[in-house]
Design a protein around this motif. Structure first.
Motif, mmCIF file in Angstrom:
data_model
loop_
_atom_site.group_PDB
_atom_site.id
_atom_site.type_symbol
_atom_site.label_atom_id
_atom_site.label_comp_id
_atom_site.label_asym_id
_atom_site.label_seq_id
_atom_site.Cartn_x
_atom_site.Cartn_y
_atom_site.Cartn_z
ATOM 1 N N PHE A 142 -13.813 -0.511 -3.361
ATOM 2 C CA PHE A 142 -12.908 -0.396 -2.207
ATOM 3 C C PHE A 142 -13.643 0.205 -1.029
ATOM 4 O O PHE A 142 -14.738 0.754 -1.170
ATOM 5 N N MET A 166 -10.964 -3.783 -2.412
ATOM 6 C CA MET A 166 -9.726 -3.434 -1.715
ATOM 7 C C MET A 166 -10.084 -2.854 -0.354
ATOM 8 O O MET A 166 -10.832 -1.877 -0.268
ATOM 9 N N HIS A 206 -8.489 1.284 1.412
ATOM 10 C CA HIS A 206 -7.602 1.715 0.322
ATOM 11 C C HIS A 206 -6.921 3.034 0.693
ATOM 12 O O HIS A 206 -7.576 3.967 1.163
ATOM 13 N N GLU A 223 0.837 -1.207 0.000
ATOM 14 C CA GLU A 223 0.000 0.000 0.000
ATOM 15 C C GLU A 223 0.865 1.247 0.000
ATOM 16 O O GLU A 223 0.477 2.289 0.506
ATOM 17 N N SER A 270 -4.890 5.058 -9.154
ATOM 18 C CA SER A 270 -5.637 3.883 -8.690
ATOM 19 C C SER A 270 -7.093 3.948 -9.137
ATOM 20 O O SER A 270 -7.658 2.952 -9.618
ATOM 21 N N VAL A 296 -3.006 -2.944 -6.874
ATOM 22 C CA VAL A 296 -4.342 -2.735 -7.459
ATOM 23 C C VAL A 296 -4.487 -3.629 -8.697
ATOM 24 O O VAL A 296 -5.509 -4.295 -8.879
#
Ligand SMILES: [Zn+2]
Length: 542
Positions: free
Chosen positions: A281, A248, A251, A224, A265, A232
């Motif tokens: 997400f 996700m 995020h 991350e 992203s 991703v």
């Protein structure tokens, strides 16, 4: 709040007419009418003035209910009547048996807790659900994913290798079993041991089993920060090749040199969705995360449970320290005050080296207490020492507000706390467990205008309900289950801070689960009407 028990009027009328009326003849139309509020129905549609009638756990009518008979009437004028908030990511299964009323969640308006993320869950979901039921249930509804890390540990311990054909089959069997027992899908924690040792192909094989049963894949991704976009893409690939909706967790983009990558992203998600991959997400509204401090120690050093031995070898220890220093520079720019301890489990034999209670201390404070300089070497040594002394959980300040806000403006997002169910006053947890939902409504909607009220409510209600398969929840509509949160849009706000996390929010007076008040006039009622919400593969009886 005024209440008008119209039932009495009914009996008086019957008595006056000398009519022998059966009880059913006077049964009111509703158990509860929420009167005079603004309905924000969870779909994202504009709020509208309407009363909400609840009967037998369902929302039975939305409209002008003036003069209609009801056991109870609650004046909610000036307030928003919204679906109960659904938290798609919590850490509550450890304490839910001690705090079944889930105070720090229901007081935020949360009516459903989801567990089992980050690759960690009970291995036997049916047994866990049984114990929830036999101990009297919970105030909020409760749902769970099955964790890849839990399954992999059972089959392969913490080995850093690919599974054999037989091991992979056994892991598939556990996923299949969990789906039949009512898991929502498969979770991974690819950042953590042992998830970090799994190749993408292993995850695809297992996620496909969950997908075939109608489940969802949810992930604390492998990376991350520097490689967040690689992660991703990995998540998108899993969605495509395993044919499963993917989400996700929490995020975010860590590390000062990576700030701004939220934009790329969101673009990746946009392209993937146009290409048929159902990716979404969730996020929490803070620029700090929280997990075990030992997560900073590189996974390779922990493989097979061999960390202690590796640290005993000076050359290997130097490599471990190099990796830690790299992480600390990348995430915190070498600033030890950016890491704050939640609580530690210092073992007795090492107690002399550390103060007894360091909850709330930063690593800078601990270094000061040992008269150590704030150098990268000293920080790395301290992180290893704390791990070897028993370990700590911690808060990490390493995200940028602009990424938090950009993610919040993406329609693919949901709000999820990642918060823990806390004993009030114990340890120094991340404030997200007390403040996530009211913070979005107070700070990001009212104060900053980052997102509209209706859209924020959608991210907390119908979006997670649809994502996780909670039929009949997440909307204020006739026939829906009466999970309802009443809040004051003018005053709702979080109060929990990193310094003083144990503070409940304000502006959320009433919260109903299945029509039963779990919060009334700002107080936890003690009622436990929560249901276990099982996933689409559930094949259990009744
Ligand atoms: Zn996580």
């Amino acid at each position: 709040m005024m209440r008008h028990p119209t039932e009495h009027a009914c009996w008086r009328l019957a008595t006056a007419l000398f009519v022998l009326t059966s009880a059913s003849g006077c049964t009111p139309e509703f158990d509860m009418v929420l009167e005079g509020g603004t309905v924000v129905d969870g779909t994202g549609a504009e709020g509208f003035a309407a009363d909400v009638g609840i009967r037998a756990g369902l929302i039975t009518e939305v409209g002008d209910l003036t003069g209609r008979s009801t056991a109870e009437r609650l004046d909610v004028s000036g307030h928003v009547v919204a679906p109960g908030f659904i938290d798609p990511h919590t850490h509550s299964r450890g304490t839910i048996f001690e705090i079944p009323t889930a105070d720090n969640f229901v007081l935020q308006g949360v009516t459903t807790l989801t567990e089992g993320q980050d690759g960690g869950s009970p291995l036997d979901l049916a047994a866990f659900y049984d114990s929830l039921t036999t101990t009297g249930g919970t105030a909020p509804n409760f749902a769970m994913f099955v964790g890849h890390g839990t399954i992999r540990s059972e089959v392969m311990d913490s080995d850093d290798r690919m599974p054999t054909v037989d091991e992979l089959e056994r892991m598939k069997g556990y996923v299949e079993r969990a789906m039949i027992d009512g898991a929502l899908g498969l979770s991974t924690g690819l950042f953590y041991v042992p998830g970090s040792f799994a190749e993408t192909e292993e995850i695809i094989e297992l996620a496909r089993i969950a997908g075939e049963a109608g489940g969802v894949y949810i992930s604390h991704m492998r990376n991350e920060d520097v490689n967040v976009l690689v992660s991703v893409r990995e998540t998108i690939r899993i969605g495509r090749e395993a044919t499963i909706p993917v989400q996700m967790s929490h995020h975010k983009v860590g590390g000062h040199r990576n700030y701004g990558q939220s934009e790329a992203s969101i673009e990746l998600m946009h392209v993937a969705r146009a290409d048929g991959v159902d990716i979404t997400f969730d996020q929490y509204p803070y620029t700090a995360s929280s997990t075990g401090l030992s997560a900073i120690i590189p996974p390779w050093a922990k493989a097979g449970g061999g960390l202690k031995d590796r640290l005993a070898d000076p050359a290997t220890r130097a490599r471990v320290e190099d990796d830690i220093k790299g992480f600390v520079e990348m995430r915190f720019a070498d600033d030890p005050s950016k890491v704050q301890l939640v609580s530690c489990g210092i073992e007795e034999h090492s107690a002399a080296a550390f103060p007894e209670d360091m909850a709330g201390w930063t690593l800078a404070d601990v270094l000061d207490s040992r008269a150590a300089a704030h150098t990268p070497d000293a920080i790395a040594d301290l992180i290893i020492d704390l791990d070897q002394a028993g370990g700590c959980s911690a808060i990490f300040h390493s995200f940028d507000e602009s990424d938090v806000e950009r993610f919040m403006q993406s329609e693919y997002g949901m709000i999820g706390s990642d918060g823990r169910l806390s004993h009030f006053g114990e340890a120094s947890p991340h404030p997200r467990g007390y403040g996530t939902f009211p913070r979005v409504l107070g700070r990001y909607v009212r104060e900053l205008g980052v997102i509209s009220l209706e859209e924020a409510v959608r991210r907390m209600t119908s979006a997670p309900a649809d994502r996780l398969g909670f039929a009949g929840r997440g909307r204020i509509s006739e026939g829906a289950i009466a999970d309802v949160t009443v809040f004051d849009p003018a005053t709702v706000i979080d109060r929990a801070t990193f310094e003083q996390p144990h503070q409940y929010p304000v502006g959320i007076p009433h919260v109903f689960v299945g029509g039963v008040a779990v919060v009334r006039d700002g107080e936890v009622s003690g009622m436990r009407p929560g249901q276990i919400l099982r996933g689409p593969g559930y094949a259990g009886g009744g």
